[in-house]
Each structure stands twice: as C-alpha cells, then as structure tokens.
Write an enzyme that holds these catalytic residues in place. Structure first.
Site, PDB file in Angstrom:
ATOM      1  N   ASN A   1      -4.224   0.695  -2.004  1.00 42.09           N
ATOM      2  CA  ASN A   1      -4.324   1.279  -0.780  1.00 42.09           C
ATOM      3  C   ASN A   1      -4.511   0.911   0.683  1.00 42.09           C
ATOM      4  OD1 ASN A   1      -3.748   4.173   0.288  1.00 42.09           O
ATOM      5  ND2 ASN A   1      -5.718   5.091  -0.573  1.00 42.09           N
TER       6      ASN A   1
ATOM      7  N   HIS B   1       1.997  10.611   1.272  1.00 47.58           N
ATOM      8  CA  HIS B   1       0.977   9.553   1.550  1.00 47.58           C
ATOM      9  C   HIS B   1       1.545   8.472   0.711  1.00 47.58           C
ATOM     10  CE1 HIS B   1      -2.141   6.575   2.252  1.00 47.58           C
ATOM     11  NE2 HIS B   1      -2.722   6.296   0.766  1.00 47.58           N
TER      12      HIS B   1
ATOM     13  N   CYS C   1       0.721   4.350   6.564  1.00 50.28           N
ATOM     14  CA  CYS C   1       0.557   3.798   5.302  1.00 50.28           C
ATOM     15  C   CYS C   1       1.804   3.191   4.661  1.00 50.28           C
ATOM     16  CB  CYS C   1      -0.117   5.221   4.555  1.00 50.28           C
ATOM     17  SG  CYS C   1       1.300   6.513   4.945  1.00 50.28           S
TER      18      CYS C   1
END
Length: 348
Positions: free
Chosen positions: A311, A291, A157
């Site tokens: 995302n 994250h 991520c």
C-alpha cells in the site's frame, strides 16, 4: 468494551495534565492497546497521549484534541469489538485512529478514475494453468520492491501503484532496484488528475512513452505542480508497453504475480480496511474499487490463501505498510474487488 461516556473539556484538560508526566513512547502491543487501557477515562487519555507521541500527532487547540479523542475512543471501541470475533485478521490503533471513517475516505480514498474502463492492452495472462505455479511468491525477498512510502492526503495512489510495478520489472530485467518518481506522474500524466485521481494503466503508458526519472531527481511533494520532466536531469527508466490481466479470475492474477509485481485495485473505504493492523483480510468490503495498490506476492498461512499487497499509506498502517487479502478461488471479482482491474508494465 463498554462505551465510556463523553467527558467535559475541563475534566479532559485536568486529566491530560495529570497524566502528562507519565506519558512516553510506550511499547504498544501489536494492536496498540491492552485491555487494562479500557478500564477508565484516565487510562484512555494516557493511551491517547501515547498514541499521539508514537504517530507525531499535534492538534491546534484543546477543542480539536477533545474532538479527536472522542473519535479515537469510538474507533478503539470498534477495534476491540472486532478483535473479539473469530476473524483471520485484526485491527489496531494505526495512524488513522483519530479520523472518522468519513474523514478517512475524504482524505485517502476515491482517487481512481473509473477503473472499469476497458483498455486494448495485451492480455498475456488468460486462463493459464496454476498447477505449475510456485506455492509462494514474495518479490520483496527477490529485491524487486522498494520501501513503503506515504502518499499523504494527495489522491495519488494510482501513481504509487504504477511506479511500484515499474520498479519491479526494471529490477527483474536489469538487476538494479531504483526508486522512481511518483511526482512526475502526478505532474505530467495528462489523462489523470494529479491529486484528484488517476488510473494506473494511463501512468504505465506514460512511462512506456516518456520514461520516468529517479525519485531523488524528482521528489514527491504530495501536491500537483507544473510538469518538470524536461528540466530534470539524470537517468530515466523506460518500459516497452502495458499488459492487462484478464479480470475476475484468481488464476490469471496469480500467473501474473508469479512473473512480476502487478497494479491492482480494491475497495478500501470501509472501517476495517482503515484500521487494519495484520492478518489475512477477508472483509467486510464491497467491490466498488476506489484505491490502487500493488500485488507483490501471494501465499498461504494457516490454510488460507492470500495476495500480498503493498500500500501507499506508510509503514504505520497494516503489516508495516502491507496487507494480505484473502484469495477467492475461481471466477469472481475477488475480495474487495481485487481481481477486477490488473495491469503491469512490459520491458524488453
């Protein structure tokens, strides 16, 4: 929704065979189910099979499918109960509906090196006035955001977050939107740990020092390999440096986002985040960030302010891959720790 008891493997197989011929790519509602689907085991299995088709899910054997069905059913119960509450967001049967929350966290969460590390970067956005900021910002509408991608089960991520900010500032400075290589960062950024986690500002430092190749030249593999940056041909995109937004303040982050996309971090391990489908997310969640994502805008809807987040879990999650997280005015870590650690690339 009343909990429907577990069923035997034999009954499960029998019902699966019975409903198999009627299953198709159904037009799911926004949350992926209707109340009629909750009325019987047969309807639930038909819903599960339709969901499998929609998300290209396959299981090795009947035991695995039954196990996933039980998790799916439990998640559906949680989704339905949550959606009955007066929330500003709703949950749905997304790609992760057959994963327990523990499984989800193991595969997709916790891929950050300690995001509380303090770095000595320029802090351009400190206590700036928000009075003159535009009411709404959406860098997608300005052509500075590439399509949503999927990191897979690789804990990368941090690379996706950093790359999205570089793509954004490159478009703003040059007028050209190009897709850049997360895989290069996974393979070549040595202070990070590839699929085992990293830190967005380290990735941004790498780009400022070395540049980064196009995604088409160095495609994503969802696993760490040998660095091939010196062997890959074609153009690279370079930045000038890295900037840091002073943490724990809404105004500082809004000022930064008004100028360019920004790398931010959130706590995403909760079940509501896993199953988020739409609306303005306001928790429950903590501030132990795990994250990295990208802030690509902000605005208001129904009187509630939000930060628009890109995302890296594909377009089947959230609002076609995005989530709107509620803004927390003033000085605070923000909802889900959104204001705790924010960085951006600079480009002359």
């Amino acid at each position: 929704m009343a909990m429907i008891p577990s069923i035997s493997k034999l009954l499960f197989v029998a019902i699966c065979l019975f409903v198999h011929m009627s299953v198709s790519f159904g037009d799911f509602s926004i949350v992926g189910y209707s109340q009629d689907d909750l009325t019987s085991t047969e309807r639930l299995i038909q819903l599960f099979n339709s969901w499998m088709l929609n998300h290209n899910k396959f299981y090795e054997n009947v035991d695995e499918k039954l196990y996933r069905f039980e998790i799916f059913k439990d998640n559906l119960n949680y989704i339905d109960e949550t959606n009955k509450k007066n929330n500003s967001y709703w949950l749905g049967l997304n790609e992760f509906a057959d994963l327990s929350n523990d499984e989800f966290n193991e595969k997709y969460v916790g891929s950050l090196i300690d995001a509380t590390i303090e770095q000595s970067y320029d802090e351009e956005f400190i206590n700036e006035d928000t009075v003159n900021l535009p009411e709404n910002v959406d860098w997608r509408k300005k052509g500075a955001v590439t399509p949503v991608r999927h990191q897979g089960s690789c804990g990368s991520c941090w690379a996706f977050s950093a790359v999205a900010t570089v793509e954004g500032i490159n478009k703003i400075r040059t007028g050209k939107l190009v897709e850049l290589s997360e895989q290069e960062l996974v393979d070549c950024e040595r202070r990070s740990h590839g699929c085992k986690g990293g830190y967005p500002p380290y990735a941004l430092e790498y780009v400022a020092k070395n540049g980064i190749h196009l995604r088409s030249k160095y495609p994503y593999k969802a696993k760490q390999g040998t660095c091939r940056a010196k062997q890959v041909g074609g153009p690279i995109v370079k930045t000038s440096g890295v900037g840091r937004v002073q943490p724990n303040n809404e105004g500082n982050l809004l000022n930064a986002i008004a100028k360019q996309p920004v790398s931010v971090v959130v706590e995403s391990k909760g079940r509501p985040f896993q199953l988020y489908k739409g609306g303005i997310f306001e928790g429950p969640c903590g501030t132990k960030v795990d994250h990295a994502v990208t802030a690509v805008g902000y605005g208001k809807s129904g009187g509630k302010g939000y930060i628009l987040i890109k995302n890296s879990w594909g377009t089947a999650w959230g609002e076609k891959g995005y989530i709107r997280i509620k803004r927390a005015p003033g000085n605070s870590p923000g909802v889900c720790g959104l204001y705790k650690s924010s960085y951006y690339p600079t480009k002359n």
